[in-house]
Design an enzyme around this catalytic site. Structure first.
Site: not given
Ligand code: PNS
Length: 167
Positions: A19, A43, A92, A130
């Site tokens: 990150h 979560k 990645r 993570s």
């Molecule tokens: O670190 P992560 O868990 O891979 O991040 C995921 C994240 C935060 C980018 C994704 O869950 C997100 O954008 N959540 C917000 C809700 C949202 O906008 N959902 C629709 C996206 S397609």
């Protein structure tokens, strides 16, 4: 010319050097990069959101164009509220691609004015996640060099606290 603001969203549970690498790249490319820690009630995280924010703010102290913030709801709504025109995501490996493409295209449909930009981390971090970091620490392995020192220390504290509770 108006400044280009990017959002780097994620769970950051915990922040890894992968990150940090992406944030460093983003901070060179964009005028401002906002690290958006998702407040996800579904979560069961290892670190609370305030802990994750505190850790990240410590790591990026002195990085003048990096801000650490939290968000909930739709990412594109959050991007709009921050006047961000870019969403940054790290890629990645091919295994990341499918989900990332779905998110990027859904976000584009929801908000065509926001562009998703993918960046590759430096090679040493291409396998770091993570989830794996948490697993390795929980099982007694070392993650030195894969996470910021402060994260390593906080992971150790969490592990010790859990072991004390169990004893
Ligand atoms: O670190 P992560 O868990 O891979 O991040 C995921 C994240 C935060 C980018 C994704 O869950 C997100 O954008 N959540 C917000 C809700 C949202 O906008 N959902 C629709 C996206 S397609």
């Amino acid at each position: 010319m108006s400044e280009i603001i990017a959002i780097y969203p994620g769970s950051f549970d915990p922040l890894t050097n992968g990150h940090v690498d992406i944030i460093q790249r983003g901070s060179r490319l964009f005028d401002r990069i906002v690290v958006g820690v998702l407040v996800n009630l579904e979560k069961s995280p290892l670190f609370t959101v305030p802990e994750r924010v505190e850790i990240a703010r410590g790591v990026f102290r002195g990085w003048t164009n990096v801000e650490v913030d939290t968000f909930d709801g739709l990412l594109v709504d959050y991007a709009r509220s921050k006047r961000a025109s870019v969403i940054v995501r790290g890629l990645r490996a091919i295994s990341d691609f499918e989900f990332e493409m779905q998110m990027a295209l859904m976000n584009r449909r929801l908000s065509p004015e926001v562009e998703t930009v993918f960046m590759m981390p430096a090679e040493p971090y291409t396998y770091v996640s993570s989830r794996l970091v948490k697993e390795v620490v929980a099982l007694g392995g070392s993650v030195t060099g894969l996470v910021p020192d402060v994260v390593e220390e906080r992971l150790r504290q969490k592990k010790n606290a859990r072991e004390t509770m169990r004893a």
